[in-house]
Design a protein around this motif. Structure first.
Motif, PDB file in Angstrom:
ATOM      1  N   ASP A  14       0.829  -1.205   0.000  1.00 18.12           N
ATOM      2  CA  ASP A  14       0.000   0.000   0.000  1.00 18.12           C
ATOM      3  C   ASP A  14       0.866   1.259   0.000  1.00 18.12           C
ATOM      4  O   ASP A  14       0.675   2.158  -0.815  1.00 18.12           O
ATOM      5  CB  ASP A  14      -0.924  -0.016   1.212  1.00 18.12           C
ATOM      6  CG  ASP A  14      -1.920   1.127   1.201  1.00 18.12           C
ATOM      7  OD1 ASP A  14      -2.345   1.542   0.098  1.00 18.12           O
ATOM      8  OD2 ASP A  14      -2.292   1.614   2.281  1.00 18.12           O
ATOM      9  N   ARG A  18       1.281   3.618  -3.308  1.00 16.24           N
ATOM     10  CA  ARG A  18       0.795   4.996  -3.223  1.00 16.24           C
ATOM     11  C   ARG A  18       1.891   5.998  -3.527  1.00 16.24           C
ATOM     12  O   ARG A  18       1.648   7.012  -4.181  1.00 16.24           O
ATOM     13  CB  ARG A  18       0.196   5.266  -1.845  1.00 16.24           C
ATOM     14  CG  ARG A  18      -1.162   4.589  -1.702  1.00 16.24           C
ATOM     15  CD  ARG A  18      -1.838   4.931  -0.430  1.00 16.24           C
ATOM     16  NE  ARG A  18      -2.289   6.309  -0.478  1.00 16.24           N
ATOM     17  CZ  ARG A  18      -2.680   6.985   0.586  1.00 16.24           C
ATOM     18  NH1 ARG A  18      -2.661   6.427   1.760  1.00 16.24           N
ATOM     19  NH2 ARG A  18      -3.087   8.220   0.477  1.00 16.24           N
ATOM     20  N   ASP A  76      -6.186  -0.885  -2.319  1.00 14.82           N
ATOM     21  CA  ASP A  76      -6.262   0.262  -1.415  1.00 14.82           C
ATOM     22  C   ASP A  76      -5.481   1.441  -1.966  1.00 14.82           C
ATOM     23  O   ASP A  76      -5.965   2.578  -1.948  1.00 14.82           O
ATOM     24  CB  ASP A  76      -5.740  -0.130  -0.030  1.00 14.82           C
ATOM     25  CG  ASP A  76      -5.978   0.967   0.992  1.00 14.82           C
ATOM     26  OD1 ASP A  76      -7.159   1.283   1.249  1.00 14.82           O
ATOM     27  OD2 ASP A  76      -4.993   1.510   1.510  1.00 14.82           O
ATOM     28  N   ALA A  77      -4.291   1.192  -2.476  1.00 13.35           N
ATOM     29  CA  ALA A  77      -3.475   2.281  -3.026  1.00 13.35           C
ATOM     30  C   ALA A  77      -4.144   2.927  -4.227  1.00 13.35           C
ATOM     31  O   ALA A  77      -4.192   4.150  -4.343  1.00 13.35           O
ATOM     32  CB  ALA A  77      -2.092   1.750  -3.412  1.00 13.35           C
ATOM     33  N   ARG A  80      -7.405   4.849  -2.977  1.00 18.61           N
ATOM     34  CA  ARG A  80      -7.078   6.065  -2.215  1.00 18.61           C
ATOM     35  C   ARG A  80      -6.446   7.135  -3.101  1.00 18.61           C
ATOM     36  O   ARG A  80      -6.741   8.312  -2.954  1.00 18.61           O
ATOM     37  CB  ARG A  80      -6.152   5.736  -1.056  1.00 18.61           C
ATOM     38  CG  ARG A  80      -6.846   5.061   0.082  1.00 18.61           C
ATOM     39  CD  ARG A  80      -5.859   4.792   1.194  1.00 18.61           C
ATOM     40  NE  ARG A  80      -6.455   4.036   2.251  1.00 18.61           N
ATOM     41  CZ  ARG A  80      -6.609   4.499   3.484  1.00 18.61           C
ATOM     42  NH1 ARG A  80      -6.199   5.701   3.790  1.00 18.61           N
ATOM     43  NH2 ARG A  80      -7.158   3.748   4.394  1.00 18.61           N
ATOM     44  N   THR A  81      -5.575   6.711  -4.014  1.00 18.35           N
ATOM     45  CA  THR A  81      -4.936   7.679  -4.906  1.00 18.35           C
ATOM     46  C   THR A  81      -5.960   8.318  -5.830  1.00 18.35           C
ATOM     47  O   THR A  81      -5.950   9.535  -6.023  1.00 18.35           O
ATOM     48  CB  THR A  81      -3.828   6.994  -5.737  1.00 18.35           C
ATOM     49  OG1 THR A  81      -2.881   6.421  -4.836  1.00 18.35           O
ATOM     50  CG2 THR A  81      -3.126   7.985  -6.624  1.00 18.35           C
ATOM     51  N   LEU A  83      -9.226   8.609  -5.327  1.00 19.78           N
ATOM     52  CA  LEU A  83     -10.111   9.480  -4.543  1.00 19.78           C
ATOM     53  C   LEU A  83      -9.408  10.771  -4.141  1.00 19.78           C
ATOM     54  O   LEU A  83     -10.016  11.844  -4.145  1.00 19.78           O
ATOM     55  CB  LEU A  83     -10.608   8.744  -3.295  1.00 19.78           C
ATOM     56  CG  LEU A  83     -11.654   7.670  -3.546  1.00 19.78           C
ATOM     57  CD1 LEU A  83     -11.943   6.916  -2.260  1.00 19.78           C
ATOM     58  CD2 LEU A  83     -12.927   8.269  -4.115  1.00 19.78           C
ATOM     59  N   GLU A  84      -8.131  10.677  -3.799  1.00 18.24           N
ATOM     60  CA  GLU A  84      -7.364  11.872  -3.432  1.00 18.24           C
ATOM     61  C   GLU A  84      -7.236  12.820  -4.624  1.00 18.24           C
ATOM     62  O   GLU A  84      -7.402  14.038  -4.479  1.00 18.24           O
ATOM     63  CB  GLU A  84      -5.984  11.451  -2.935  1.00 18.24           C
ATOM     64  CG  GLU A  84      -5.121  12.579  -2.460  1.00 18.24           C
ATOM     65  CD  GLU A  84      -3.775  12.067  -1.971  1.00 18.24           C
ATOM     66  OE1 GLU A  84      -2.749  12.535  -2.477  1.00 18.24           O
ATOM     67  OE2 GLU A  84      -3.770  11.185  -1.090  1.00 18.24           O
ATOM     68  N   TRP A  87     -10.581  14.467  -5.233  1.00 21.04           N
ATOM     69  CA  TRP A  87     -10.867  15.468  -4.216  1.00 21.04           C
ATOM     70  C   TRP A  87     -10.065  16.744  -4.459  1.00 21.04           C
ATOM     71  O   TRP A  87     -10.589  17.849  -4.346  1.00 21.04           O
ATOM     72  CB  TRP A  87     -10.583  14.914  -2.828  1.00 21.04           C
ATOM     73  CG  TRP A  87     -10.970  15.868  -1.740  1.00 21.04           C
ATOM     74  CD1 TRP A  87     -10.130  16.604  -0.970  1.00 21.04           C
ATOM     75  CD2 TRP A  87     -12.288  16.210  -1.325  1.00 21.04           C
ATOM     76  NE1 TRP A  87     -10.843  17.374  -0.094  1.00 21.04           N
ATOM     77  CE2 TRP A  87     -12.175  17.153  -0.291  1.00 21.04           C
ATOM     78  CE3 TRP A  87     -13.555  15.806  -1.720  1.00 21.04           C
ATOM     79  CZ2 TRP A  87     -13.282  17.692   0.346  1.00 21.04           C
ATOM     80  CZ3 TRP A  87     -14.653  16.353  -1.078  1.00 21.04           C
ATOM     81  CH2 TRP A  87     -14.504  17.281  -0.063  1.00 21.04           C
TER      82      TRP A  87
END
Length: 101
Positions: A14, A18, A76-77, A80-81, A83-84, A87
């Motif tokens: 992860d 990331r 997960d990476a 999350r990447t 979504l980041e 955002w």
């Protein structure tokens, strides 16, 4: 032992993925997500009842734990990447709207 191995591989994958995905394009994120989905398809071919995979025994369990940790870390990476990035792309739009109001 298998749970510790799974956790270690998950966290290392992860964090490493990331860090690598931060400097790459959306295509790299999509490929990472696709790799995680492919691993999930290969690791959980026979789901029973409440989506509990058939577990191997002995040394096969350690290999299975490594592969599951890798798959979870990649997913997960990538999530999350993405979504980041979504955002942070959305934030300037919000700030611009507030300035005009």
């Amino acid at each position: 032992m298998a749970l510790y191995l799974l956790s270690l591989v998950f966290f290392l994958t992860d964090i490493g993925a990331r860090l690598a995905l931060r400097t790459q394009s959306w295509r790299a994120v999509e490929l990472t997500l696709l790799t995680g989905l492919l691993l999930a398809w290969l690791l959980y071919p026979h789901l029973s009842g409440w989506a509990v995979p058939l577990m191997p025994v002995g040394q096969g369990m350690l290999l299975y734990a490594v592969l599951v940790g890798l798959q979870l870390g990649l997913m997960d990476a990538a999530l999350r990447t993405s979504l980041e990035r979504w955002w942070t792309q959305r934030q300037p739009v919000r700030q611009t709207r507030r300035r005009h109001d």
